[in-house]
Design an enzyme around this catalytic site. Structure first.
Site, PDB file in Angstrom:
ATOM      1  N   SER A 225      20.542 -42.338 -10.166  1.00 11.33           N
ATOM      2  CA  SER A 225      19.333 -41.505 -10.140  1.00 11.33           C
ATOM      3  C   SER A 225      19.479 -40.220 -10.938  1.00 11.33           C
ATOM      4  O   SER A 225      18.555 -39.397 -10.953  1.00 11.33           O
ATOM      5  CB  SER A 225      18.977 -41.149  -8.688  1.00 11.33           C
TER       6      SER A 225
ATOM      7  N   THR B  56      12.650 -43.851  -7.981  1.00  7.56           N
ATOM      8  CA  THR B  56      13.477 -42.638  -7.972  1.00  7.56           C
ATOM      9  C   THR B  56      14.932 -42.930  -8.318  1.00  7.56           C
ATOM     10  O   THR B  56      15.731 -42.015  -8.467  1.00  7.56           O
ATOM     11  CB  THR B  56      13.421 -41.965  -6.590  1.00  7.56           C
TER      12      THR B  56
ATOM     13  N   GLU C 274       0.828  -1.201   0.000  1.00 10.48           N
ATOM     14  CA  GLU C 274       0.000   0.000   0.000  1.00 10.48           C
ATOM     15  C   GLU C 274       0.869   1.260   0.000  1.00 10.48           C
ATOM     16  O   GLU C 274       0.567   2.240  -0.707  1.00 10.48           O
ATOM     17  CB  GLU C 274      -0.928   0.005   1.223  1.00 10.48           C
TER      18      GLU C 274
END
Length: 376
Positions: free
Chosen positions: A178, A171, A60
């Site tokens: 990975s 995974t 503001e």
């Protein structure tokens, strides 16, 4: 009380305020994201602003600064994504600044649950004979400030679990490989996420096997704090989390010593002065493992409002089992492995009716990989 009817013009300007608020993502925590748009009495844009950084002026104030002639504010409407503050903090109260202008109306998307505000800003404006309408695009505003709202109402950070897996839920390959399950654009998106959240968390297995840096590299952005769960304090000192240039941003969480032992031994002995430059937290043991709920309480008390968990299956499963995850980011690569490390395993579900069900979710394509984002 009759429900306020908002116009399409109101929605247009609140969307603009939400867009402004988003510009502060990754920079304002523990403060909320806030955007403000000021519209002249004739319906044209006068000014806009957002909270850019913690400790700097609020939205503001930034918008009001752009107004060169106060006469332009006569009968103007202000659209703000969060209730204007009414207390003195690092900056003056925004509600008072607005009340001292000749504006006619303030439209607020979301009330502020902060006990220091909690309706006080709205009352202050109404006491100044300014019309205040609340609730426009409230769901969008709440989603934008989900971390602030979780932290403010519970004291705990928002916990977001990130998983990168194959179509069949792995995974890593059977040999442990990975890198990389997903493509480059998905990895870039993860770096964007790191820049938005206050901290990134991993478990001891991920720290030991992958030796991650958990830094923002592929995009511009703030470097998050780094959290590692290391119950018995046995992770070696040479790991990146304990030895690279970001060592001071690392928070190491281990077990508190049983009563009758040297306080916080053995972890503090391993992390003695002259060694680790980061922060060490110790929490209770729960069923032989780190008490994750207490860890989240402690991290929230440190001002950490959001955590991106980039762990392996053990920590991910433990968090899900304890129902401590608020949000999921699951990247799914169009690949099949047929074996290897599972993304989650053993989360306390015995029958379909007990499944962890998402309240709602989105699906998007990220460079050929799918990203499913969901909320519990």
């Amino acid at each position: 009380m009759a429900r306020t009817e908002f116009s399409e013009s109101d929605r247009k300007w609140m969307r603009a305020a939400l867009k402004e608020a988003a510009k502060g993502a990754g920079h304002v925590s523990p403060n909320p994201l806030v955007g403000c748009v000021i519209v002249r009495a004739d319906g044209t844009l006068l000014a806009k602003g957002h909270h850019a950084r913690y400790g700097e002026p609020h939205a503001e104030t930034e918008a009001l600064r752009q107004v060169k002639d106060e006469r332009d504010l006569i009968d103007a409407t202000v659209y703000v994504t969060l209730e204007p503050c009414a207390h003195h903090g690092k900056t003056p109260p925004c509600a008072i600044a607005l009340a001292e202008t000749p504006i006619k109306r303030v439209v607020v998307a979301l009330p502020d649950p902060n006990p220091k505000v909690d309706g006080k800003g709205i009352r202050l404006l109404r006491d100044a004979s300014i019309r205040v309408d609340v609730g426009l695009m409230q769901e969008e505003a709440a989603l934008q400030n989900e971390a602030f709202l979780k932290h403010m109402t519970t004291g705990r950070p928002l916990v977001v679990l990130k998983i990168a897996q194959t179509l069949d839920g792995y995974t890593a390959a059977p040999n442990g490989d990975s890198q990389w399950i997903t493509g480059e654009e998905a990895r870039r998106e993860v770096h964007r996420m790191r820049a938005r959240y206050d901290a990134v968390m991993v478990g001891r297995t991920t720290a030991l096997i992958d030796n991650p840096a958990l830094t923002v590299r592929m995009v511009e952005g703030r470097q998050p704090k780094r959290i590692v769960i290391d119950g018995d304090g046995s992770l070696p000192r040479h790991l990146n989390l304990f030895s690279d240039a970001g060592e001071e941003r690392t928070i190491r969480i281990g077990w508190r010593a049983p009563s009758g032992h040297t306080p916080e031994d053995p972890l503090l002995a391993l992390m003695a002065p002259g060694g680790f430059a980061g922060t060490t937290l110790t929490v209770a043991k729960r069923d032989g493992h780190t008490d994750l709920a207490e860890a989240l309480d402690r991290l929230g008390a440190m001002g950490i409002g959001s955590i991106l968990v980039e762990s392996g299956g053990d920590l991910a499963s433990a968090l899900l089992r304890r129902r401590l995850v608020d949000k999921l980011h699951v990247f799914i690569a169009p690949k099949l492995l047929g074996g290897g490390r599972r993304s989650v395993l053993g989360i306390g579900v015995e029958r379909l009716a007990e499944a962890h069900e998402l309240k709602h979710h989105t699906v998007s394509d990220i460079g050929g990989d799918l990203l499913i984002t969901g909320w519990f």
